[in-house]
Write a protein that holds these residues in place. Structure first.
Motif, PDB file in Angstrom:
ATOM      1  N   PRO A  52       0.845  -1.186   0.036  1.00  0.00           N
ATOM      2  CA  PRO A  52      -0.122  -0.116   0.192  1.00  0.00           C
ATOM      3  C   PRO A  52       1.065   1.058   0.094  1.00  0.00           C
ATOM      4  O   PRO A  52       1.914   1.369   0.710  1.00  0.00           O
ATOM      5  CB  PRO A  52      -0.758  -0.418   1.250  1.00  0.00           C
ATOM      6  N   PRO A  53       0.454   2.244  -0.772  1.00  0.00           N
ATOM      7  CA  PRO A  53       1.375   3.451  -0.845  1.00  0.00           C
ATOM      8  C   PRO A  53       1.600   4.277   0.263  1.00  0.00           C
ATOM      9  O   PRO A  53       2.572   5.140   0.342  1.00  0.00           O
ATOM     10  CB  PRO A  53       0.717   4.322  -1.959  1.00  0.00           C
ATOM     11  N   TRP A  54       0.966   3.847   1.546  1.00  0.00           N
ATOM     12  CA  TRP A  54       1.188   4.839   2.782  1.00  0.00           C
ATOM     13  C   TRP A  54       2.305   3.750   3.629  1.00  0.00           C
ATOM     14  O   TRP A  54       2.889   4.481   4.672  1.00  0.00           O
ATOM     15  CB  TRP A  54       0.000   4.935   3.785  1.00  0.00           C
ATOM     16  N   ASP A  55       2.662   2.657   3.052  1.00  0.00           N
ATOM     17  CA  ASP A  55       3.682   1.789   3.723  1.00  0.00           C
ATOM     18  C   ASP A  55       4.992   2.102   3.004  1.00  0.00           C
ATOM     19  O   ASP A  55       5.406   1.347   2.018  1.00  0.00           O
ATOM     20  CB  ASP A  55       3.414   0.366   3.600  1.00  0.00           C
ATOM     21  N   VAL A  56       5.864   3.179   3.358  1.00  0.00           N
ATOM     22  CA  VAL A  56       6.929   3.690   2.606  1.00  0.00           C
ATOM     23  C   VAL A  56       8.187   2.860   3.231  1.00  0.00           C
ATOM     24  O   VAL A  56       9.162   3.129   2.647  1.00  0.00           O
ATOM     25  CB  VAL A  56       6.881   5.089   2.405  1.00  0.00           C
ATOM     26  N   LEU A  57       8.119   2.268   4.215  1.00  0.00           N
ATOM     27  CA  LEU A  57       9.519   1.971   5.079  1.00  0.00           C
ATOM     28  C   LEU A  57       9.376   0.417   5.359  1.00  0.00           C
ATOM     29  O   LEU A  57      10.146  -0.132   5.722  1.00  0.00           O
ATOM     30  CB  LEU A  57       9.772   2.632   6.282  1.00  0.00           C
ATOM     31  N   GLY A  58       8.238  -0.261   4.886  1.00  0.00           N
ATOM     32  CA  GLY A  58       8.085  -1.711   5.050  1.00  0.00           C
ATOM     33  C   GLY A  58       8.879  -2.643   4.085  1.00  0.00           C
ATOM     34  O   GLY A  58       9.601  -1.943   3.107  1.00  0.00           O
ATOM     35  N   PRO A  59       8.613  -3.692   4.325  1.00  0.00           N
ATOM     36  CA  PRO A  59       9.435  -4.715   3.300  1.00  0.00           C
ATOM     37  C   PRO A  59       8.893  -4.384   1.970  1.00  0.00           C
ATOM     38  O   PRO A  59       7.676  -4.235   1.538  1.00  0.00           O
ATOM     39  CB  PRO A  59       9.070  -6.205   3.772  1.00  0.00           C
ATOM     40  N   VAL A  60       9.893  -4.784   0.853  1.00  0.00           N
ATOM     41  CA  VAL A  60       9.430  -4.530  -0.261  1.00  0.00           C
ATOM     42  C   VAL A  60       9.521  -5.930  -1.172  1.00  0.00           C
ATOM     43  O   VAL A  60      10.340  -6.499  -0.902  1.00  0.00           O
ATOM     44  CB  VAL A  60      10.360  -3.266  -1.201  1.00  0.00           C
ATOM     45  N   ASN A  61       9.158  -6.016  -2.291  1.00  0.00           N
ATOM     46  CA  ASN A  61       9.214  -7.021  -3.069  1.00  0.00           C
ATOM     47  C   ASN A  61      10.230  -7.148  -3.860  1.00  0.00           C
ATOM     48  O   ASN A  61      10.760  -6.235  -4.706  1.00  0.00           O
ATOM     49  CB  ASN A  61       7.901  -6.806  -4.172  1.00  0.00           C
ATOM     50  N   GLN A  62      11.123  -8.254  -3.758  1.00  0.00           N
ATOM     51  CA  GLN A  62      12.500  -8.285  -4.099  1.00  0.00           C
ATOM     52  C   GLN A  62      12.440  -8.837  -5.600  1.00  0.00           C
ATOM     53  O   GLN A  62      13.395  -9.070  -6.319  1.00  0.00           O
ATOM     54  CB  GLN A  62      13.323  -9.146  -3.289  1.00  0.00           C
ATOM     55  N   ASP A  63      11.263  -9.281  -6.294  1.00  0.00           N
ATOM     56  CA  ASP A  63      11.087 -10.045  -7.277  1.00  0.00           C
ATOM     57  C   ASP A  63       9.941  -9.465  -8.183  1.00  0.00           C
ATOM     58  O   ASP A  63       9.150 -10.000  -8.409  1.00  0.00           O
ATOM     59  CB  ASP A  63      11.121 -11.524  -7.229  1.00  0.00           C
ATOM     60  N   PRO A  64       9.885  -8.010  -8.235  1.00  0.00           N
ATOM     61  CA  PRO A  64       8.779  -7.366  -9.037  1.00  0.00           C
ATOM     62  C   PRO A  64       8.591  -7.801 -10.370  1.00  0.00           C
ATOM     63  O   PRO A  64       7.238  -7.717 -10.967  1.00  0.00           O
ATOM     64  CB  PRO A  64       9.175  -5.893  -8.741  1.00  0.00           C
ATOM     65  N   ALA A  65       9.740  -8.343 -10.950  1.00  0.00           N
ATOM     66  CA  ALA A  65       9.460  -8.758 -12.431  1.00  0.00           C
ATOM     67  C   ALA A  65       8.554  -9.978 -12.688  1.00  0.00           C
ATOM     68  O   ALA A  65       7.916 -10.448 -13.675  1.00  0.00           O
ATOM     69  CB  ALA A  65      10.760  -9.066 -13.151  1.00  0.00           C
ATOM     70  N   ASN A  66       8.215 -10.644 -11.432  1.00  0.00           N
ATOM     71  CA  ASN A  66       7.347 -11.929 -11.580  1.00  0.00           C
ATOM     72  C   ASN A  66       6.069 -11.667 -10.896  1.00  0.00           C
ATOM     73  O   ASN A  66       5.757 -12.506 -10.250  1.00  0.00           O
ATOM     74  CB  ASN A  66       8.265 -13.277 -11.041  1.00  0.00           C
ATOM     75  N   SER A  67       5.645 -10.488 -10.838  1.00  0.00           N
ATOM     76  CA  SER A  67       4.482 -10.246 -10.096  1.00  0.00           C
ATOM     77  C   SER A  67       2.950 -10.939 -10.676  1.00  0.00           C
ATOM     78  O   SER A  67       3.340 -11.047 -12.012  1.00  0.00           O
ATOM     79  CB  SER A  67       4.074  -8.594 -10.104  1.00  0.00           C
ATOM     80  N   GLU A  68       1.996 -10.937  -9.879  1.00  0.00           N
ATOM     81  CA  GLU A  68       0.833 -11.424 -10.413  1.00  0.00           C
ATOM     82  C   GLU A  68       0.074 -10.301 -11.347  1.00  0.00           C
ATOM     83  O   GLU A  68       0.038  -9.154 -10.869  1.00  0.00           O
ATOM     84  CB  GLU A  68       0.006 -11.995  -9.356  1.00  0.00           C
ATOM     85  N   TRP A  69      -0.641 -10.836 -12.322  1.00  0.00           N
ATOM     86  CA  TRP A  69      -1.318  -9.781 -13.249  1.00  0.00           C
ATOM     87  C   TRP A  69      -2.671  -9.781 -13.060  1.00  0.00           C
ATOM     88  O   TRP A  69      -3.432 -10.989 -12.804  1.00  0.00           O
ATOM     89  CB  TRP A  69      -0.886 -10.054 -14.768  1.00  0.00           C
ATOM     90  N   GLU A  70      -3.382  -9.014 -13.403  1.00  0.00           N
ATOM     91  CA  GLU A  70      -4.862  -8.661 -13.706  1.00  0.00           C
ATOM     92  C   GLU A  70      -5.153  -8.026 -14.908  1.00  0.00           C
ATOM     93  O   GLU A  70      -4.152  -7.496 -15.723  1.00  0.00           O
ATOM     94  CB  GLU A  70      -5.454  -7.916 -12.500  1.00  0.00           C
ATOM     95  N   LEU A  71      -6.461  -8.282 -15.638  1.00  0.00           N
ATOM     96  CA  LEU A  71      -6.924  -7.740 -16.999  1.00  0.00           C
ATOM     97  C   LEU A  71      -8.229  -7.310 -16.630  1.00  0.00           C
ATOM     98  O   LEU A  71      -8.861  -7.551 -16.163  1.00  0.00           O
ATOM     99  CB  LEU A  71      -6.682  -9.064 -17.931  1.00  0.00           C
ATOM    100  N   TYR A  72      -8.264  -6.047 -17.578  1.00  0.00           N
ATOM    101  CA  TYR A  72      -9.544  -5.141 -17.447  1.00  0.00           C
ATOM    102  C   TYR A  72      -9.803  -4.929 -18.879  1.00  0.00           C
ATOM    103  O   TYR A  72      -8.976  -4.423 -19.761  1.00  0.00           O
ATOM    104  CB  TYR A  72      -9.271  -4.079 -16.716  1.00  0.00           C
ATOM    105  N   ASP A  73     -11.281  -5.129 -19.382  1.00  0.00           N
ATOM    106  CA  ASP A  73     -11.538  -4.811 -20.445  1.00  0.00           C
ATOM    107  C   ASP A  73     -12.578  -3.198 -20.295  1.00  0.00           C
ATOM    108  O   ASP A  73     -13.360  -3.246 -19.963  1.00  0.00           O
ATOM    109  CB  ASP A  73     -12.771  -5.733 -20.923  1.00  0.00           C
ATOM    110  N   LEU A  74     -11.671  -2.329 -20.395  1.00  0.00           N
ATOM    111  CA  LEU A  74     -12.056  -0.984 -20.515  1.00  0.00           C
ATOM    112  C   LEU A  74     -13.217  -0.546 -20.956  1.00  0.00           C
ATOM    113  O   LEU A  74     -14.079   0.426 -20.836  1.00  0.00           O
ATOM    114  CB  LEU A  74     -10.844   0.032 -20.709  1.00  0.00           C
ATOM    115  N   SER A  75     -13.454  -1.061 -22.325  1.00  0.00           N
ATOM    116  CA  SER A  75     -14.556  -0.857 -23.230  1.00  0.00           C
ATOM    117  C   SER A  75     -16.023  -1.134 -22.448  1.00  0.00           C
ATOM    118  O   SER A  75     -17.075  -0.771 -22.791  1.00  0.00           O
ATOM    119  CB  SER A  75     -14.679  -1.633 -24.686  1.00  0.00           C
ATOM    120  N   ASN A  76     -15.951  -2.102 -21.573  1.00  0.00           N
ATOM    121  CA  ASN A  76     -17.208  -2.582 -20.773  1.00  0.00           C
ATOM    122  C   ASN A  76     -17.020  -2.402 -19.350  1.00  0.00           C
ATOM    123  O   ASN A  76     -17.891  -2.552 -18.537  1.00  0.00           O
ATOM    124  CB  ASN A  76     -17.383  -4.095 -20.897  1.00  0.00           C
ATOM    125  N   ASP A  77     -15.776  -1.788 -18.891  1.00  0.00           N
ATOM    126  CA  ASP A  77     -15.523  -1.747 -17.536  1.00  0.00           C
ATOM    127  C   ASP A  77     -14.551  -0.549 -17.194  1.00  0.00           C
ATOM    128  O   ASP A  77     -13.372  -0.530 -16.943  1.00  0.00           O
ATOM    129  CB  ASP A  77     -14.871  -3.195 -17.004  1.00  0.00           C
TER     130      ASP A  77
END
Length: 841
Positions: A563-588
């Motif tokens: 969360p963007p207010w947690d500026v000093l907490g642990p961070v993701n050391q492998d951001p290149a392998n993050s989980e994805w979501e997908l959105y169809d903006l024409s309907n959503d």
């Protein structure tokens, strides 16, 4: 002169004028000459592919004597005939649902009026953070392309993150200036590297070095509006608030811009101007005047709380047509933010106060912008002024944390101030110069209605979508209409160039230019093309290791891991392998429904396209760290130095170029001369009322004081006033921790640790005590290191008020820093600890 000689001279002038015209045939193919070539009032409109353009050929005649010669003036460069003035306005930290023009409850009549006479853009996006958005806005390129993957204070040594705009990517200001515009900037720059903002320069990356004729503002991420600093006119620091307790930068910069408009219109009538107006509002600290706080408080806009506020904004947005009728209000994150009805009465009281002050800040800023626009109207040039008003450089900031804070610096140092303490100590002064406040994340989320998330989050529209208004009465006839084409802040520079009729240069200062990466929006000005598909078909997003790819109505987004207010907490050391979501903006339209599982092929297409864009635009390597980047060493004038000497007063060295005494041992030595009758005043200080230290004489006694985020003060003080004559003062601090070196192992235990301070006078200990904790990451953003006086705010208001100039004589002040060194054994222990932590997770 007799008639015969006068006739001969006139004939000679005709011959020379003809010769001059003929000599300009080749140049005229590449430019338009207005007036008689060689005359003092001759102007030329250049082709603009090369700036500055090649010099004019001399078209006159040179003989041995001036009497037989003919002068020839180089033509003055002029914009195309009828080119408009351009007023580019950018607010700070204001989400899509803040202002009344886009459904918010905060009254912004200036923006409303512009929208009624122009066009509202519902689908223009930022980068999700301050410096990156501004860099993309001014250059027409992606933020990583110009070295601004993060804010300047967090720069790292990679091309996409070094905060250095390269020479092959000239700004829109530079292009317009070289094509004959008068250009000026007011407010927040934040595109000068934090390690190049001292008076030693270099100045080529300052606003005036990047194409602006004039600058009035500040170079950092934020500043107090009451005592702004370091505030500059061009490259000279100024302190206009000293002796003026009613001063506020929101009004002062409007005053200065209006004065500038009147001046340039008087001195050079008819020459168009470009104004980039970027107030610090509504970034923390939230500093409106009492008049505006009282006005907003009396409206009771927020009494029903943030959940009801979202519903109200959402209904307003549908009524105004700035969201589709089938748009859904995204869910409230109960796992992150309490519902309003679950809050205590004290929490509700404090949070309403926070929202009132934020809203007053925005309403106040809109009012002052209205004064600026009125000045344009008064000049008679409003109809031919292109106004682009972008309502934020990112979504509303959530950096205040769950409870908000009276001091934004506390959050960036990992400290939260409980609501009970806020009510007791800060409620009545919230928004005054005695606070550096930020509101609770509940309001931040609500002001980004109807979307999810906030500032810093690059893949979700709560972080990136910015309501935008474009007005140009002479050209835009479809007044009050809405445009829904996808757009990005990198589209603004190409839009301005097309609108004013100036070409994008191929060469600037002999350096071949890389093409702008945005696309012009001028086609949307035409009523007949109101529904034309967007020309901006693909756009990547990345911020702090979270990323997304928009392509032709779809967007693939990595899930938020911090969360963007947690500026000093642990961070993701492998951001290149993050989980994805997908959105169809024409309907959503609001990213309410993840359809990744239903469209795996489309997700894979966008994922592959993201990595192509990331490689193309210098996005790699991905880095998910936030506040810890602040303490990364950078190539400042202090880099690698451990010994510093001041041989007399010197004020105005900003944080980025000052020696850093955080997370380290250090020793100050001061040799001074005390006059008969004694003396007081500042020896050396860095920071101010909200975080910093000061070494000074008070009532003749030496004092070393640490202001720990305006929540605690640690003080070492001599017992007796110094006698007349020469004295040697010393403050020595021995730090207990391992220092910033531990950050290499993603271990925060080495920073913010305690230590023991010892104050000596002429070799004798006069005070010694242990400080249990120190400031871990950063001192006050908008304060300087000063020697001999204090240019900002006091580190302790009870002791002195600025400037508190030293009334004795400073012979010399020295500072020696002894940074902790990690031994091989320390490194091995840290590695083992990190491995154990990772295994346990």
């Amino acid at each position: 002169m007799d008639l015969h000689r006068a006739t001969r001279k006139a004939a000679l002038g005709i011959v020379v004028s003809i010769a001059a015209v003929l000599s300009f045939v080749a140049i005229s193919k590449a430019q338009e000459i207005i007036g008689t070539p060689g005359a003092p009032d001759a102007r030329r409109v250049i082709q603009g592919l090369q700036i500055p353009p090649p010099p004019d050929q001399f078209g006159g005649k040179i003989e041995r004597n001036a009497a037989q010669s003919m002068p020839f003036w180089p033509a003055q460069i002029s914009p195309p005939e009828g080119a408009p003035n351009v007023l580019l306005i950018l607010l700070d930290d204001a989400g899509y649902g803040t202002n009344s023009a886009f459904g918010g409850v905060i009254p912004t009549p200036t923006l409303d009026a512009l929208a009624a006479g122009g066009l509202r853009y519902t689908n223009l996006h930022s980068t999700a953070l301050c410096s990156p958005t501004r860099a993309a806005l001014l250059t027409g390129r992606n933020h990583h392309s110009v070295g601004f993957g993060v804010v300047s204070e967090q720069a790292t040594g990679y091309p996409g993150y070094n905060s250095l705009i390269p020479k092959d990517k000239a700004t829109i200001a530079r292009i317009l200036t070289d094509n004959g515009y008068t250009t000026g900037m007011w407010g927040k720059n934040h595109n000068t590297p934090a390690f190049q903002v001292s008076q030693a320069g270099p100045f080529n990356q300052w606003s005036t070095g990047m194409g602006f004729d004039y600058f009035y503002g500040f170079n950092g991420g934020d500043t107090s509006q009451w005592q702004p600093g370091p505030l500059f006119r061009n490259t000279t620091p100024i302190y206009p608030y000293v002796g003026h307790p009613e001063y506020n930068l929101v009004t002062a910069m409007a005053d200065d811009a209006i004065e500038w408009i009147n001046r340039v219109n008087t001195l050079a009538p008819g020459r168009p101007y470009f104004i980039y107006y970027a107030p610090g509002a509504v970034h923390a600290p939230h500093h409106p005047t009492k008049e505006w706080v009282d006005k907003i408080s009396s409206m009771h806009l927020f009494d029903a709380g943030w959940n009801k506020l979202r519903e109200t904004i959402f209904a307003n947005q549908k009524r105004l047509g700035v969201i589709p009728q089938n748009a859904e209000l995204t869910h409230w994150p109960t796992d992150l933010i309490k519902k309003w009805d679950d809050l205590s009465p004290d929490e509700k009281k404090m949070f309403i106060r926070q929202a009132d002050v934020y809203a007053a800040y925005l309403a106040y800023t809109d009012h002052e912008i209205g004064r600026l626009i009125q000045a344009v109207k008064d000049s008679g040039e409003y109809d031919n002024t292109l106004i682009i008003f972008i309502t934020g450089d990112n979504g509303t900031s959530a950096e205040g944390g769950p409870d908000g804070t009276p001091n934004e610096l506390a959050v960036f140092n990992g400290v939260q101030v409980p609501v009970a303490d806020q009510l007791k100590n800060f409620y009545d002064i919230w928004g005054t110069d005695k606070t550096y406040p930020h509101m609770s994340i509940g309001w931040s989320w609500a002001f980004d209605t109807p979307f999810k998330w906030t500032k810093q989050i690059a893949g979700y529209f709560g972080g990136t979508k910015q309501g935008t208004v474009i007005s140009w009465p002479k050209v835009i006839t479809d007044k009050g209409s809405i445009r829904n084409q996808f757009a990005h802040v990198n589209d603004i520079a190409p839009t301005i160039l097309e609108a004013v009729g100036i070409r994008e240069p191929s060469v600037v200062d002999g350096v071949a230019q890389s093409p702008m990466e945005g696309t012009s929006l001028v086609y949307t000005f035409d009523k007949e093309r109101a529904d034309e598909p967007s020309h901006h078909r693909t756009q990547y997003f990345e911020m702090f290791g979270e990323y997304a790819l928009y392509h032709e109505g779809w967007i693939a987004v990595t899930k938020v891991t911090r969360p963007p207010w947690d500026v000093l907490g642990p961070v993701n050391q492998d951001p290149a392998n993050s989980e994805w979501e997908l959105y169809d903006l024409s309907n959503d339209w609001t990213q309410a429904h993840d359809v990744a599982s239903a469209h795996p092929d489309k997700l894979k297409e966008l994922q592959d396209l993201f990595w192509q864009e990331a490689a193309k635009y210098q996005v790699l390597p991905l880095d998910a760290s936030v506040a810890t980047r602040i303490v990364v060493p950078r190539p400042s004038i202090t880099a690698g130095r451990t010994d510093f000497v001041w041989n007399g007063p010197l004020t105005g060295t900003p944080n980025g170029d000052a020696p850093n005494v955080l997370n380290t041992s250090y020793t100050f030595n001061a040799t001074i001369e005390v006059p008969d009758g004694g003396c007081d005043g500042m020896l050396i200080t860095q920071g101010g009322r909200f975080a910093g230290y000061g070494f000074y004489l008070k009532a003749g006694k030496p004092v070393f004081l640490w202001n720990l985020l305006d929540l605690q003060r640690e003080r070492w003080e001599g017992t007796q006033a110094l006698s007349a004559g020469k004295h040697h003062l010393q403050f020595d601090f021995k730090y207990d921790g391992l220092g910033a070196g531990t950050l290499a192992f993603n271990n925060l235990s080495g920073i913010g640790q305690g230590g023991t301070g010892t104050l000596k006078v002429d070799g004798e200990i006069v005070a010694q005590k242990r400080m249990e904790h120190t400031i871990p990451t950063i001192l006050q953003f908008d304060e300087n290191l000063d020697v001999g006086s204090d240019t900002g705010t006091p580190v302790d208001d009870a002791d002195y008020q600025v400037p508190f100039a030293f009334t004795g004589e400073i012979d010399q002040i020295t500072l020696k820093i002894e940074r902790p060194q990690l031994t091989p054994a320390d490194e091995e222990k840290l590695r083992a600890a990190m491995q154990m932590k990772k295994a346990s997770e």
